[in-house]
Design a protein around this motif. Structure first.
Motif, PDB file in Angstrom:
ATOM      1  N   GLY A 137      36.277  46.631  11.538  1.00 25.73           N
ATOM      2  CA  GLY A 137      36.930  47.821  12.262  1.00 25.73           C
ATOM      3  C   GLY A 137      38.308  47.371  12.328  1.00 25.73           C
ATOM      4  N   PHE A 138      38.928  46.247  12.849  1.00 23.68           N
ATOM      5  CA  PHE A 138      40.245  45.680  13.201  1.00 23.68           C
ATOM      6  C   PHE A 138      41.021  45.676  11.756  1.00 23.68           C
ATOM      7  CE2 PHE A 138      40.999  44.105  17.471  1.00 23.68           C
ATOM      8  CZ  PHE A 138      39.715  45.076  18.234  1.00 23.68           C
ATOM      9  N   PRO A 182      48.105  46.929  17.900  1.00 29.61           N
ATOM     10  CA  PRO A 182      47.263  46.338  19.151  1.00 29.61           C
ATOM     11  C   PRO A 182      46.695  47.426  19.802  1.00 29.61           C
ATOM     12  CG  PRO A 182      49.097  44.748  18.793  1.00 29.61           C
ATOM     13  CD  PRO A 182      49.097  46.063  17.788  1.00 29.61           C
ATOM     14  N   LEU A 183      47.708  48.502  20.258  1.00 35.93           N
ATOM     15  CA  LEU A 183      47.352  49.493  21.028  1.00 35.93           C
ATOM     16  C   LEU A 183      46.356  50.473  20.337  1.00 35.93           C
ATOM     17  CD1 LEU A 183      50.695  50.249  22.829  1.00 35.93           C
ATOM     18  CD2 LEU A 183      48.482  49.859  23.903  1.00 35.93           C
ATOM     19  N   THR A 237      49.184  39.270  21.647  1.00 37.47           N
ATOM     20  CA  THR A 237      49.154  39.934  20.197  1.00 37.47           C
ATOM     21  C   THR A 237      50.465  40.664  19.959  1.00 37.47           C
ATOM     22  OG1 THR A 237      46.833  40.343  20.898  1.00 37.47           O
ATOM     23  CG2 THR A 237      47.705  41.141  18.688  1.00 37.47           C
ATOM     24  N   VAL A 238      50.766  41.334  20.879  1.00 38.44           N
ATOM     25  CA  VAL A 238      52.275  42.135  20.656  1.00 38.44           C
ATOM     26  C   VAL A 238      53.416  41.285  20.362  1.00 38.44           C
ATOM     27  CG1 VAL A 238      53.982  43.707  21.817  1.00 38.44           C
ATOM     28  CG2 VAL A 238      51.531  44.269  22.122  1.00 38.44           C
ATOM     29  N   ARG A 279      44.582  36.148  17.484  1.00 37.50           N
ATOM     30  CA  ARG A 279      44.372  35.590  16.144  1.00 37.50           C
ATOM     31  C   ARG A 279      43.917  36.539  15.236  1.00 37.50           C
ATOM     32  NH1 ARG A 279      42.963  30.154  19.166  1.00 37.50           N
ATOM     33  NH2 ARG A 279      44.840  29.150  18.902  1.00 37.50           N
ATOM     34  N   LEU A 280      42.712  37.149  15.551  1.00 38.95           N
ATOM     35  CA  LEU A 280      42.134  38.170  14.787  1.00 38.95           C
ATOM     36  C   LEU A 280      43.065  39.332  14.142  1.00 38.95           C
ATOM     37  CD1 LEU A 280      39.650  39.612  13.190  1.00 38.95           C
ATOM     38  CD2 LEU A 280      39.000  40.646  15.386  1.00 38.95           C
ATOM     39  N   GLU A 281      43.595  39.930  15.308  1.00 37.87           N
ATOM     40  CA  GLU A 281      44.636  41.015  14.769  1.00 37.87           C
ATOM     41  C   GLU A 281      45.985  40.628  14.286  1.00 37.87           C
ATOM     42  OE1 GLU A 281      45.551  43.670  18.279  1.00 37.87           O
ATOM     43  OE2 GLU A 281      43.775  43.049  19.390  1.00 37.87           O
TER      44      GLU A 281
END
Length: 403
Positions: free
Chosen positions: A121-122, A150-151, A247-248, A359-361
């Motif tokens: 999904g990501f 990320p949002l 993440t951002v 890390r995934l994002e």
């Protein structure tokens, strides 16, 4: 009988550096080098604290939670002497054994197996975002990419309601400003904080979280007796700040690095499997989380220096991540570097709880871009965002040249 006299404790270098000043934020690297070279432990007169900037000492402090505690606050204020501005975090501002129990819950909710489940999904969202940005051509890489992506995935995974999500980033900014001293940045963040705090407090309650999300999974642990009903909202709150800011700022750092070092972008384009490491190296190189504090629980020797009980120790994670004692050519951004051991996400039992999500994002987003974008060019003035703890940009105008 020979009398041995104890060797004198080396005197601690006193430095007139303010690591929470705008001048420092604009260009921290000369000051970080001065901090490292002055000695293993230094004293900052401006804020009356001991500080460590070399990798060895930063790593040692992070990995000895019994001597260097977090429960007295991981910012400058000492919870043994002043009231925290919000109920302390059960993760960030807690010590074992209390920390061990609550951390175990979050580790299961954000386990590698869970990351596997959400990966597709990501990744699909990253592909869609990459298509949209390539079609746009020129845009702001902070608002339109580092924040927007990320949002678009994390709040849904957490189970947040659609309404009010604009409070998430200001809330994270507030939390990290609050770790700093009572300067203008901290004061103004506090003055504006009421609506953000109210939103977050409401969102962390069980009835406001969608079934199946990370938040609902945390609350479900109340039913099994692993945590109490009072602890669950505080654990959801930990995810709200930990899952976004890392993440951002990490993604923003990666795009900024890859735009400045086109040979590294070419390398990533020729080998997409380097996407994860390109993100990781950006976290080492820019260190989105620059500093954290600990408090000594006893008199201790650190780097050959005696430090008394109840002293605040300021750790320079960004300086440690560029320490030439630990890294070859530390001021080079190299996506093939072995980055393991960097302290960009911390180290030890308090390592960033949102790191697997970050890390995934980072990986899926950079991988999606590498397949579509031939070159990233900076297309206007770059603006820094000032925060007492976080290093990141407010604006990064770029142009994507399609592949």
């Amino acid at each position: 009988m020979a009398v041995t006299t104890p060797s004198p404790t080396p005197s601690i270098p006193h430095l007139d550096i303010d690591p929470f000043s705008i001048a420092f934020f604009d260009d921290p690297f000369p000051a970080q080098e001065a901090l490292r070279e002055a000695g293993p432990v230094v004293f900052l007169d401006k804020w009356n604290v001991h500080a460590v900037a070399r990798y060895a000492e930063v790593h040692a402090v992070l990995n000895d939670p019994l001597t260097f505690c977090s429960s007295r606050g991981v910012g400058l204020s000492d919870f043994a002497k002043e009231k925290p501005w919000r109920p302390p975090s059960l993760i960030l501002e807690a010590d074992p054994p209390a920390h061990t129990r609550t951390r175990a819950v979050l580790s299961r909710v954000l386990s590698p197996a869970v990351m596997k489940d959400i990966r597709d999904g990501f990744a699909a969202a990253a592909e869609a975002k990459a298509d949209e940005l390539v079609a746009k051509g020129s845009f702001d890489a902070i608002t339109d990419l580092a924040e927007d992506y990320p949002l678009s995935v994390f709040p849904d995974a957490l189970g947040l309601q659609q309404e009010g999500r604009e409070h998430l980033l200001p809330y994270a900014g507030l939390v990290f400003n609050a770790f700093g001293p009572p300067n203008e940045l901290r004061q103004s963040a506090m003055e504006r904080s009421a609506p953000h705090q109210a939103y977050v407090q409401a969102q962390c309650q069980r009835e406001n979280l969608a079934p199946g999300g990370f938040g609902a999974c945390i609350h479900a642990r109340v039913d099994t007796g692993e945590i109490t009903a009072a602890e669950a909202p505080l654990l959801v709150r930990s995810l709200l700040s930990a899952g976004l800011d890392t993440t951002v700022n990490g993604l923003g750092a990666a795009i900024y690095c890859l735009a400045r070092f086109p040979e590294q972008w070419a390398r990533l384009r020729s080998d997409h499997s380097l996407a994860r490491n390109a993100f990781e190296e950006a976290v080492r190189y820019e260190s989105p989380v620059q500093t954290f504090f600990r408090t000594t629980t006893r008199e201790v020797e650190l780097g050959g220096v005696r430090v008394g009980e109840g002293e605040k120790i300021l750790m320079f994670l960004g300086a440690a991540n560029r320490d030439p004692r630990r890294w070859d050519d530390p001021d080079a951004y190299d996506i093939t570097r072995r980055t393991s051991g960097h302290v960009g996400f911390g180290s030890g039992i308090h390592m960033c709880v949102g790191q697997l999500v970050a890390r995934l994002e980072g990986e899926v987003m950079l991988s999606a871009l590498a397949r579509r974008v031939a070159a990233i060019e900076i297309a206007g003035p770059v603006k820094r965002r000032y925060n007492n703890t976080l290093r990141g940009l407010d604006s990064l105008p770029v142009t994507f040249k399609p592949a």
